[in-house]
Design an enzyme around this catalytic site. Structure first.
Site, PDB file in Angstrom:
ATOM      1  N   ASP A  70       0.853  -1.188   0.000  1.00 59.82           N
ATOM      2  CA  ASP A  70       0.000   0.000   0.000  1.00 59.82           C
ATOM      3  C   ASP A  70       0.896   1.247   0.000  1.00 59.82           C
ATOM      4  OD1 ASP A  70      -2.164   1.701   0.017  1.00 59.82           O
ATOM      5  OD2 ASP A  70      -3.221   0.679   1.637  1.00 59.82           O
ATOM      6  N   GLU A  88     -10.267   7.493   4.270  1.00 56.90           N
ATOM      7  CA  GLU A  88      -9.224   6.952   5.143  1.00 56.90           C
ATOM      8  C   GLU A  88      -9.240   7.596   6.526  1.00 56.90           C
ATOM      9  OE1 GLU A  88      -5.573   5.548   3.301  1.00 56.90           O
ATOM     10  OE2 GLU A  88      -6.271   6.290   1.372  1.00 56.90           O
TER      11      GLU A  88
END
Ligand code: BGC
Ligand code: BGC
Length: 632
Positions: free
Chosen positions: A311, A502
């Site tokens: 990621d 997020e």
């Protein structure tokens, strides 16, 4: 063993990684990924490639920090457009400009020049609810709404339509589906998960992978208008304590398997080409450094033969690592670094680590083989790309109709005292902060990373909820009026969460702190005007006062660009008969207090359980709810 990990299960300083038993995990097999012909071609390519070229393949960087010319010196395997990146810094670039950029990068990667092995660069993007970084694309409901639809066949069609739009812009790879099984909705990424039921997530995993990639037997996916999918984030992204983004799963192995792993065997069996590692930790150990799970479980027991991508700069979070250096993640099983920062340094340090033996040649060759395999299966080495440049497919009528169908199916009716459906001949007030705000309908991961800063002009083909209701009532001879109107027959108030993505979406309590519309709901009721609340949110939130203050309450999630889908269900025909019934059912439990509820929470914590949803055909009884936010 002494190590620098933050450790929650052992005395400070002494940290044993959590024990894993691969044989207890579900077995799977990457369907359609390995065939002798491609493997022989890969062996031949590996033989031709220099060590530098092999190392280049395992590094991906963001288009914001690399130019096509850079690829001549740094033969990188992949590029991505992150949530805030657009061609030449323009997030609102036209589809043709995105395509031109893809062409420029690709051209350099396959150029014939001395000392260079032509290998097409792989271009990835977060197409997570449609091709959502591209202005004008059809935007589907975020995953939580699709979960409420309980319709795998719909998912497959959405995957296929999304892939077409991605392919039009010359991009090869979507970082979707998210297979998180979110537990604590204080997590800012809850809406990226389909459901709290692992079995529904598994069924959807199959459907979305097949939709995006086509059947597993299909080689040359790009030629058929498909793209590579990504099962993410492996593993346990939805299980962190207190719902903290990038936090720690403090659960045992059985629970990790039973609750959080179920989507992966399904995705692998369906032929998913890539898996993204999770930022999160399990029992104090970061997933990017967890060799047992990335290598022994995922690539061993689950037979995953595609590649693992890291990621966004996540490798840098491992102890002893930094953005430009991290053998630990690679040795644990990450095959491609997502390295938006310090990628030149990472290239040099990884090369040095292979030369010194810190990274073995076998590990490097395994990673490169996996990456080349994905490129081959995609059809990247073939030059024909029949979908490229067909910009009429971006936000096409067919895709918008599909998105509208998804909106209809995602709505969950939590209360209705009979005010719905609204007769189409009525005089309807449509108001509230979300009524005409398409950015709010779409939420995060829309044009920009956070989904903030968008205005309706950024959505050329879209329809607000206001406009959708207006056209539905106009068709039946009714009218839509504004707040100044003294006597509407009914008021539709659209409100809820503002966009986030997020970590910035993490909350302390399961409550929307924008309580503003409550006064408006109560004032309307006081005037004798019946109220329909349309709640836009990325998660179930405590709403008892708003539910009490409304005659009908609809959880509409983050529906995307097609506000007309809301009107299809809320507005009936001229005689007041429903045109479409509610079929959505909760895929997340709805909390009875400001504290988050999860499946398995004590009864008093849950207001509406999984699968709850009222409808016109089977109306649920209406009750007055406690307005005590935190009863003991
Ligand atoms: C997210 C991923 C995403 C990646 C690229 C990360 O921060 O966790 O889901 O695919 O960025 O934008
Ligand atoms: C990027 C996103 C990424 C995020 C992670 C942003 O700047 O645009 O793609 O997910 O950073 O921190």
């Amino acid at each position: 063993m002494l190590c620098g990990l933050v450790c929650t299960v052992a005395p400070v300083g002494i940290c044993a990684p959590p024990v894993t038993h691969p044989q207890q995990w579900p077995a799977a097999r990457s369907a359609g990924l390995i065939d002798p012909g491609s493997e022989a071609r890969i062996t031949e390519l590996l033989r031709q490639m220099s060590l530098e070229e092999q190392v280049g393949q395992v590094i991906q960087t963001d288009i914001g920090g690399v130019t096509p010319e850079d690829l001549r010196r740094y033969p990188l395997g992949s590029i991505l457009a992150g949530g805030d990146s657009g061609p030449h810094g323009d997030e609102r670039a036209a589809p043709a400009v995105w395509l031109a950029l893809a062409h420029e990068f690709r051209a350099v990667s396959v150029e014939r020049r001395a000392g260079h092995t032509p290998i097409p660069v792989l271009f990835g993007i977060d197409a997570v609810h449609g091709h959502n970084n591209i202005a004008g694309a059809a935007i589907y409901p975020h995953n939580i709404g699709l979960g409420a639809a309980h319709d795998p066949q719909l998912l497959e069609r959405i995957g296929a339509a999304t892939a077409e739009e991605v392919a039009v812009t010359g991009i090869d790879w979507a970082f979707a589906p998210t297979l998180a099984v979110p537990q604590d909705v204080r997590w800012g990424r809850s809406y990226e998960g389909y459901a709290q039921d692992p079995q529904l997530v598994a069924r959807y995993a199959t459907a979305m992978v097949v939709g995006l990639q086509g059947p597993s037997s299909l080689n040359g996916k790009l030629q058929a208008g498909h793209v590579a999918a990504t099962a993410k984030h492996f593993l346990g992204d939805g299980g962190t304590a207190q719902g903290e983004d990038q936090g720690d799963d403090q659960i045992n192995e059985e629970e990790l398997i039973a609750r959080h792993a179920q989507g992966y065997p399904a995705a692998i069996d369906a032929g998913v080409l890539t898996v993204m590692a999770s930022y999160s930790s399990w029992q104090g150990q970061k997933m990017h450094g967890n060799r047992a799970l990335l290598t022994e479980v995922l690539k061993g027991r689950m037979g995953f033969a595609g590649f693992v991508v890291g990621d966004w700069n996540a490798h840098a979070q491992l102890s002893g690592c930094k953005p430009g250096r991290c053998a630990a993640a690679f040795n644990a099983g990450v095959d491609m670094f997502m390295a938006p920062y310090a990628w030149k340094e990472l290239y040099a340090s990884t090369l040095a680590q292979v030369r010194s033996g810190e990274i073995s040649r076998e590990r490097l060759e395994d990673a490169v083989r996996r990456i080349l395999r994905v490129k081959m299966k995609l059809g990247l080495f073939e030059s024909a790309r029949p979908y490229e440049g067909r910009t009429e497919l971006i936000g096409s009528g067919a895709h918008r109709a599909l998105a509208r169908e998804a909106v209809r199916k995602s709505l969950v009716l939590l209360k209705n005292d009979g005010v719905l459906p609204i007769p189409s001949g009525a005089r309807v007030l449509v108001t509230g902060p979300g009524a005409r705000d398409i950015g709010m309908q779409c939420g995060g991961w829309t044009i920009s990373w956070q989904g903030t800063g968008n205005s309706n002009t950024d959505f050329p083909h879209a329809e607000s909820i206001y406009d959708g209701i207006r056209s539905a009532v106009r068709a039946g001879g009714g009218t839509v009026v504004d707040d100044a109107d003294p006597r509407p027959d009914v008021a539709v108030v659209v409100f809820g969460e503002q966009p986030y993505a997020e970590t910035s979406g993490d909350r302390k309590l399961a409550v929307d702190n924008l309580r503003a519309p409550l006064g408006q709901l109560r004032a309307l009721r006081k005037q004798g005007i019946p109220v329909v609340a349309v709640f836009l949110s990325g998660r179930p939130l405590w709403s008892n006062p708003e539910i009490n203050a409304s005659n009908a309450f609809v959880a509409a999630w983050l529906p995307g660009t097609e506000g007309g889908g809301v009107a299809d269900v809320l507005v009936g025909d001229a005689s007041g008969r429903a045109r479409t019934d509610f079929t959505g059912r909760l895929s997340f439990v709805w909390p009875a207090t400001v504290f988050p509820a999860m499946p398995g929470s004590p009864k008093g914590a849950i207001l509406f359980p999984l699968e709850y949803g009222s409808s016109y055909a089977h109306p649920a009884p209406v009750a007055h709810l406690s307005e005590n936010p935190a009863p003991r």
